[in-house]
Scaffold this active site. Structure first.
Site, PDB file in Angstrom:
ATOM      1  N   GLY A  10       6.055  -5.731   5.544  1.00  0.00           N
ATOM      2  CA  GLY A  10       4.822  -6.430   5.936  1.00  0.00           C
ATOM      3  C   GLY A  10       4.858  -7.789   5.290  1.00  0.00           C
ATOM      4  N   PHE A  11       5.016  -8.807   6.121  1.00  0.00           N
ATOM      5  CA  PHE A  11       5.188 -10.148   5.554  1.00  0.00           C
ATOM      6  C   PHE A  11       4.229 -11.113   6.244  1.00  0.00           C
ATOM      7  CE2 PHE A  11       7.987 -13.904   4.495  1.00  0.00           C
ATOM      8  CZ  PHE A  11       7.796 -13.777   3.130  1.00  0.00           C
ATOM      9  N   GLY A  12       2.929 -10.814   6.092  1.00  0.00           N
ATOM     10  CA  GLY A  12       1.893 -11.667   6.675  1.00  0.00           C
ATOM     11  C   GLY A  12       1.223 -12.491   5.595  1.00  0.00           C
ATOM     12  N   ASN A  13      -0.118 -12.570   5.659  1.00  0.00           N
ATOM     13  CA  ASN A  13      -0.883 -13.380   4.692  1.00  0.00           C
ATOM     14  C   ASN A  13      -0.542 -13.011   3.254  1.00  0.00           C
ATOM     15  OD1 ASN A  13      -2.497 -14.803   6.569  1.00  0.00           O
ATOM     16  ND2 ASN A  13      -3.804 -13.007   6.829  1.00  0.00           N
ATOM     17  N   VAL A  14      -0.646 -11.718   2.938  1.00  0.00           N
ATOM     18  CA  VAL A  14      -0.458 -11.279   1.543  1.00  0.00           C
ATOM     19  C   VAL A  14       1.023 -11.313   1.161  1.00  0.00           C
ATOM     20  CG1 VAL A  14      -0.802  -9.399  -0.101  1.00  0.00           C
ATOM     21  CG2 VAL A  14      -2.540  -9.843   1.633  1.00  0.00           C
ATOM     22  N   GLY A  15       1.883 -10.802   2.041  1.00  0.00           N
ATOM     23  CA  GLY A  15       3.326 -10.774   1.744  1.00  0.00           C
ATOM     24  C   GLY A  15       3.870 -12.151   1.397  1.00  0.00           C
ATOM     25  N   LYS A 117      -3.697   0.128   2.731  1.00  0.00           N
ATOM     26  CA  LYS A 117      -4.511   1.267   2.271  1.00  0.00           C
ATOM     27  C   LYS A 117      -4.270   2.554   3.052  1.00  0.00           C
ATOM     28  CE  LYS A 117      -7.187  -2.146   2.521  1.00  0.00           C
ATOM     29  NZ  LYS A 117      -8.170  -3.160   2.837  1.00  0.00           N
ATOM     30  N   GLU A 202     -10.381  -8.162   7.637  1.00  0.00           N
ATOM     31  CA  GLU A 202      -9.263  -7.429   8.218  1.00  0.00           C
ATOM     32  C   GLU A 202      -9.039  -7.950   9.638  1.00  0.00           C
ATOM     33  OE1 GLU A 202      -7.508  -5.011   6.624  1.00  0.00           O
ATOM     34  OE2 GLU A 202      -8.718  -5.418   4.864  1.00  0.00           O
ATOM     35  N   LYS A 217     -11.421   2.382   0.195  1.00  0.00           N
ATOM     36  CA  LYS A 217     -11.267   2.096  -1.238  1.00  0.00           C
ATOM     37  C   LYS A 217     -11.928   3.183  -2.089  1.00  0.00           C
ATOM     38  CE  LYS A 217     -10.646  -2.807  -0.375  1.00  0.00           C
ATOM     39  NZ  LYS A 217     -11.312  -4.075  -0.050  1.00  0.00           N
TER      40      LYS A 217
END
Ligand SMILES: NC(=O)C1=CN([C@@H]2O[C@H](COP(=O)(O)OP(=O)(O)OC[C@H]3O[C@@H](n4cnc5c(N)ncnc54)[C@H](O)[C@@H]3O)[C@@H](O)[C@H]2O)C=CC1
Ligand SMILES: N[C@@H](CC=O)C(=O)O
Length: 334
Positions: A10-15, A117, A202, A217
């Protein structure tokens, strides 16, 4: 110097932010832990890139050079890594794709830092048990409210005491929407669109506004902290969609601040958990949450009560929370 190899699924916003922070902290890792940290593989939904010697930040941005099909099990079979950062989409029904990535990483003896999550919601207890059996760590700060310390605070700082109750604002997007609607008279749609532009919301907005993100969460925290396996579908849950401008205006006039909170009550072995809209008076710390701020309240048997407020809610802060987990792994390997 020892090398620590990191793979990312997963290499989007966070990645992307995780990769950037790893690069920025290379000297820090070398000086403080005596390790060279190398990104050796990343993959998205259809392509990936593997290089056991190191993938530089420049190559990570050159997506056209990623290999088609190098994703999923093909990626996991080929990548050389010590730590997996899982930052793909969150799916609360199947846990995929994170579930297969995390299971495969644990089976191969990799430590795992979960940012998504879904897998933790669907199979959290099993994954934690597998990680223990394999002697690897499965850490999840990014998946349990990111910059706001939840699991770390509750398990480390409150270790040994009975936690009777937690109540927490766990979804920054919901604070953002409520705060924007009340303070700027924005419509629900305008506030949501702004949260999406900031990269906090999200991709599927229903996850945030209908309470699923908070519920996820709650499940993750209840499992990791209290050892209580909860099914997300069993949680009572409220949605922001039920709120009207009139209701918000009347609460404002009465000096009340609405927030969407997750809660877990533990009483004599009975656990009650859910997600609801609660109103806080001006004196209550939760009414101080602004922008996309989150908050955690804990009532304990012996240590008294605690309230934590703060922590940025955005991809950079989430990446920093994932790297906090990485620091924990490095510290415990020393
Ligand atoms: N954005 C945020 O502030 C926060 C996000 N999260 C969680 O982190 C995860 C990532 O969030 P973002 O980076 O914002 O989402 P994003 O949508 O920008 O990135 C997800 C990436 O996963 C990739 N992907 C989809 N299917 C895949 C597969 N089968 N294998 C490998 N990669 C696949 C997509 O192509 C995309 O690039 C989500 O699960 C989200 O719930 C958690 C805390 C905060
Ligand atoms: N959508 C979430 C971010 C990921 O957990 C939020 O708004 O806090």
């Amino acid at each position: 110097m020892t090398t620590v190899r990191v793979a990312m699924t997963g290499f989007g916003n966070v990645g992307n932010q995780v990769a950037e922070l790893i690069d920025r902290r290379r000297e820090h890792f070398a000086t403080h832990f005596g390790v060279e940290v190398l990104v050796t593989g990343v993959c998205g939904s259809t392509t990936g890139l593997i290089d056991p010697s190191r993938i530089s930040p420049e190559r990570l941005q050159h997506k056209a050079a990623f290999e088609p099909g190098l994703t999923g099990s093909a990626f996991m079979e080929q990548v050389n890594a010590d730590v997996l950062v899982e930052a793909g989409p969150s799916d609360y029904s199947t846990g995929q794709p994170g579930l297969d990535y995390i299971t495969s990483a644990i089976n191969r003896g990799l430590h795992v830092i979960a940012v998504s999550k879904g897998a933790l919601v669907v199979e959290g207890p099993t994954l934690l048990q597998s990680a223990r059996e394999k002697g690897v760590q499965l850490l999840m700060s990014g998946a349990s409210a990111s910059a706001l310390p939840t699991i770390d605070f509750l398990t480390y700082d409150l270790a040994g005491t009975h936690i009777k109750r937690i109540e927490a604002v766990l979804t920054g997007t919901t604070t953002f929407i409520l705060d924007t609607m009340v303070s700027r008279n924005a419509s629900f749609d305008e506030a949501l669109a702004e949260a999406q532009q900031l990269g906090i919301a999200e991709p599927e907005p229903s996850f945030d506004v209908d309470g699923w993100d908070t519920a996820a969460k709650v499940v993750i925290i209840a499992n990791a902290v209290f050892g209580v396996p909860l099914a997300i579908s069993s949680l009572a849950r409220e949605s922001l969609r039920s709120l009207t401008a009139e209701q918000l205006g009347s609460w404002k006039a009465d000096g009340l601040t609405p927030r969407l909170v997750g809660y877990v009550n533990q009483d004599e072995g009975q656990v009650e958990a859910g997600v609801g809209i609660r109103l806080y008076s001006a004196e209550h710390p939760f009414s101080l949450t602004r922008g996309s701020t989150k908050a955690l309240y804990a009532e304990t048997m012996d240590l008294g009560e605690f309230t934590l407020l703060g922590g940025a809610s955005n991809p950079r802060a989430t990446a920093a929370a994932a790297l906090k987990d990485f620091h924990h792994i490095l510290t415990s390997s020393e």
